[in-house]
Design a protein around this motif. Structure first.
Motif, PDB file in Angstrom:
ATOM      1  N   LYS A 158       0.994  -0.802  -0.513  1.00 54.30           N
ATOM      2  CA  LYS A 158       0.221   0.020  -0.134  1.00 54.30           C
ATOM      3  C   LYS A 158       0.630   1.145  -0.327  1.00 54.30           C
ATOM      4  N   ASN A 159       2.223   1.121   1.417  1.00 58.72           N
ATOM      5  CA  ASN A 159       2.830   2.185   1.028  1.00 58.72           C
ATOM      6  C   ASN A 159       3.674   3.056  -0.934  1.00 58.72           C
ATOM      7  N   LEU A 160       3.978   1.470  -0.960  1.00 54.26           N
ATOM      8  CA  LEU A 160       4.596   1.705  -2.074  1.00 54.26           C
ATOM      9  C   LEU A 160       3.919   2.483  -3.694  1.00 54.26           C
ATOM     10  N   SER A 162      -1.127  -1.534 -10.240  1.00 54.95           N
ATOM     11  CA  SER A 162      -0.882  -2.896  -9.017  1.00 54.95           C
ATOM     12  C   SER A 162       0.611  -3.545  -9.333  1.00 54.95           C
ATOM     13  N   VAL A 163       1.089  -3.160  -7.830  1.00 52.51           N
ATOM     14  CA  VAL A 163       2.188  -3.960  -7.750  1.00 52.51           C
ATOM     15  C   VAL A 163       1.887  -5.217  -7.097  1.00 52.51           C
ATOM     16  N   TYR A 164       3.280  -5.934  -7.344  1.00 52.92           N
ATOM     17  CA  TYR A 164       3.547  -7.674  -7.101  1.00 52.92           C
ATOM     18  C   TYR A 164       4.568  -7.747  -6.958  1.00 52.92           C
ATOM     19  N   GLN A 165       4.901  -7.990  -5.306  1.00 56.90           N
ATOM     20  CA  GLN A 165       6.355  -8.734  -4.777  1.00 56.90           C
ATOM     21  C   GLN A 165       6.686  -9.909  -5.159  1.00 56.90           C
ATOM     22  N   VAL A 166       8.398 -10.066  -5.948  1.00 58.68           N
ATOM     23  CA  VAL A 166       8.624 -10.870  -6.474  1.00 58.68           C
ATOM     24  C   VAL A 166      10.034 -11.223  -5.493  1.00 58.68           C
ATOM     25  N   SER A 167      10.985 -12.162  -5.711  1.00 60.00           N
ATOM     26  CA  SER A 167      11.617 -13.190  -4.886  1.00 60.00           C
ATOM     27  C   SER A 167      13.195 -11.358  -4.430  1.00 60.00           C
ATOM     28  N   SER A 168      12.956 -10.458  -5.045  1.00 60.58           N
ATOM     29  CA  SER A 168      14.023  -9.866  -4.984  1.00 60.58           C
ATOM     30  C   SER A 168      13.991  -8.194  -4.769  1.00 60.58           C
ATOM     31  N   GLY A 169      11.734  -7.723  -4.909  1.00 55.31           N
ATOM     32  CA  GLY A 169      11.586  -6.172  -4.628  1.00 55.31           C
ATOM     33  C   GLY A 169      10.462  -6.833  -5.186  1.00 55.31           C
ATOM     34  N   TRP A 170      10.220  -5.157  -5.862  1.00 55.61           N
ATOM     35  CA  TRP A 170       8.479  -5.759  -6.449  1.00 55.61           C
ATOM     36  C   TRP A 170       8.645  -5.421  -8.176  1.00 55.61           C
ATOM     37  N   ASP A 171       6.974  -5.870  -8.990  1.00 59.38           N
ATOM     38  CA  ASP A 171       7.284  -5.417  -9.976  1.00 59.38           C
ATOM     39  C   ASP A 171       5.875  -4.029  -9.876  1.00 59.38           C
ATOM     40  N   ALA A 172       5.757  -3.874 -10.820  1.00 62.96           N
ATOM     41  CA  ALA A 172       4.457  -2.465 -10.744  1.00 62.96           C
ATOM     42  C   ALA A 172       4.024  -2.199 -12.300  1.00 62.96           C
ATOM     43  N   PHE A 205      13.295   4.241  -7.456  1.00 64.66           N
ATOM     44  CA  PHE A 205      13.015   3.083  -6.733  1.00 64.66           C
ATOM     45  C   PHE A 205      13.607   2.381  -6.597  1.00 64.66           C
ATOM     46  N   GLY A 206      14.756   1.966  -6.043  1.00 66.21           N
ATOM     47  CA  GLY A 206      15.480   1.313  -6.234  1.00 66.21           C
ATOM     48  C   GLY A 206      14.756  -0.948  -5.730  1.00 66.21           C
ATOM     49  N   GLU A 207      13.538  -0.232  -5.144  1.00 64.25           N
ATOM     50  CA  GLU A 207      13.286  -1.834  -5.106  1.00 64.25           C
ATOM     51  C   GLU A 207      12.105  -2.256  -6.232  1.00 64.25           C
ATOM     52  N   LEU A 208      11.536  -1.440  -7.109  1.00 65.51           N
ATOM     53  CA  LEU A 208      11.061  -1.679  -8.329  1.00 65.51           C
ATOM     54  C   LEU A 208      11.629  -2.807  -9.316  1.00 65.51           C
ATOM     55  N   LYS A 209      11.166  -3.905  -9.657  1.00 71.55           N
ATOM     56  CA  LYS A 209      11.926  -4.128 -10.353  1.00 71.55           C
ATOM     57  C   LYS A 209      12.152  -4.251 -12.157  1.00 71.55           C
ATOM     58  N   ASP A 210      10.569  -4.553 -12.576  1.00 66.13           N
ATOM     59  CA  ASP A 210       9.877  -4.215 -14.441  1.00 66.13           C
ATOM     60  C   ASP A 210       9.078  -3.639 -13.767  1.00 66.13           C
ATOM     61  N   ILE A 211       8.868  -2.335 -15.011  1.00 67.90           N
ATOM     62  CA  ILE A 211       7.698  -1.647 -14.535  1.00 67.90           C
ATOM     63  C   ILE A 211       7.175  -1.602 -15.706  1.00 67.90           C
ATOM     64  N   SER A 212       5.592  -1.676 -15.731  1.00 66.77           N
ATOM     65  CA  SER A 212       5.042  -2.175 -16.928  1.00 66.77           C
ATOM     66  C   SER A 212       4.534  -1.203 -17.144  1.00 66.77           C
ATOM     67  N   LYS A 264      14.583  -3.426 -14.571  1.00 70.01           N
ATOM     68  CA  LYS A 264      15.943  -2.568 -13.846  1.00 70.01           C
ATOM     69  C   LYS A 264      17.358  -2.495 -14.651  1.00 70.01           C
ATOM     70  N   THR A 265      17.661  -3.124 -15.087  1.00 66.72           N
ATOM     71  CA  THR A 265      18.731  -3.897 -15.532  1.00 66.72           C
ATOM     72  C   THR A 265      18.988  -3.001 -17.114  1.00 66.72           C
ATOM     73  N   THR A 266      17.955  -2.418 -17.112  1.00 67.78           N
ATOM     74  CA  THR A 266      17.763  -2.213 -18.668  1.00 67.78           C
ATOM     75  C   THR A 266      17.999   0.238 -17.846  1.00 67.78           C
ATOM     76  N   ARG A 267      16.541   0.124 -17.052  1.00 63.58           N
ATOM     77  CA  ARG A 267      16.535   1.123 -16.610  1.00 63.58           C
ATOM     78  C   ARG A 267      17.756   1.959 -16.267  1.00 63.58           C
ATOM     79  N   ASP A 268      18.223   0.712 -15.109  1.00 66.08           N
ATOM     80  CA  ASP A 268      19.623   0.930 -14.296  1.00 66.08           C
ATOM     81  C   ASP A 268      21.007   1.762 -15.579  1.00 66.08           C
ATOM     82  N   GLN A 269      20.784   1.769 -16.886  1.00 67.57           N
ATOM     83  CA  GLN A 269      22.447   1.946 -17.541  1.00 67.57           C
ATOM     84  C   GLN A 269      21.699   3.069 -19.034  1.00 67.57           C
ATOM     85  N   LEU A 270      20.775   3.438 -18.605  1.00 66.02           N
ATOM     86  CA  LEU A 270      20.259   4.662 -19.229  1.00 66.02           C
ATOM     87  C   LEU A 270      20.080   5.639 -18.302  1.00 66.02           C
TER      88      LEU A 270
END
Length: 177
Positions: free
Chosen positions: A41-43, A70-80, A113-120, A146-152
């Protein structure tokens, strides 16, 4: 008499299985209906604030900008997943370019947002269908990891390159008319 004994023993064998199945469904159903966690909810609230700060509360067609987040918890963070109402440009081409520009505008701060992995992101826009009935439909959608976003370097990203750098990029034919 022997026939009745067989029916009775068959029923007594079936009831424990049925009862067990019902209990399992209740437990699983209760788990699936569990309300979102406070962290989710906070995210979601922080993401909503970011989108509104960048794009405003309403589109230029006077629709609420945010249809859903919508946010979904994944093993290493969150997808949004973001479903957003698009702005209307002067032409179809300018409408598509505006979607790209606005996507870049929100992806830059969302990438912090470091905890966001995939953003759709899915852009919703009015589309005339059969009998000229107009309905809001997803006209553009894509995903960035996240990998692609971090390279931009977001200040240097040309909006027209978004289809080339995004995953699962889809565009409705109405944007090519």
């Amino acid at each position: 008499m022997a026939n009745m004994q067989k029916k009775k023993s068959g029923l007594s064998f079936t009831w424990p299985w049925v009862l067990g199945l019902v209990l399992i469904l209740l437990v699983v159903g209760g788990w699936m209906l569990k309300p979102e966690s406070e962290e989710a909810k906070n995210l979601t609230a922080r993401l909503q604030i970011t989108v509104i700060e960048e794009l405003g509360e309403k589109s230029n067609m006077d629709k609420e900008r945010i249809v859903d987040i919508s946010v979904y918890q994944v093993s290493s963070g969150w997808d949004a997943e973001f479903i957003l109402n698009a702005d209307k440009g002067f032409t179809t081409i300018s409408t598509k370019q505006l979607m790209w520009q606005q996507a870049i505008a929100i992806l830059a701060p969302l990438s912090e947002f470091g905890e966001l992995k995939d953003i759709s992101i899915s852009w919703v826009y009015p589309v005339a269908g059969p009998n000229d009935k107009v309905t809001d439909q997803s006209v553009m959608s894509f995903r960035l990891d996240k990998t692609t976003r971090d390279q931009l370097i977001w200040e240097n990203v040309e909006p027209s390159l978004l289809p080339d750098i995004a995953f699962d990029y889809k565009e409705h034919s109405v944007l090519n008319e």
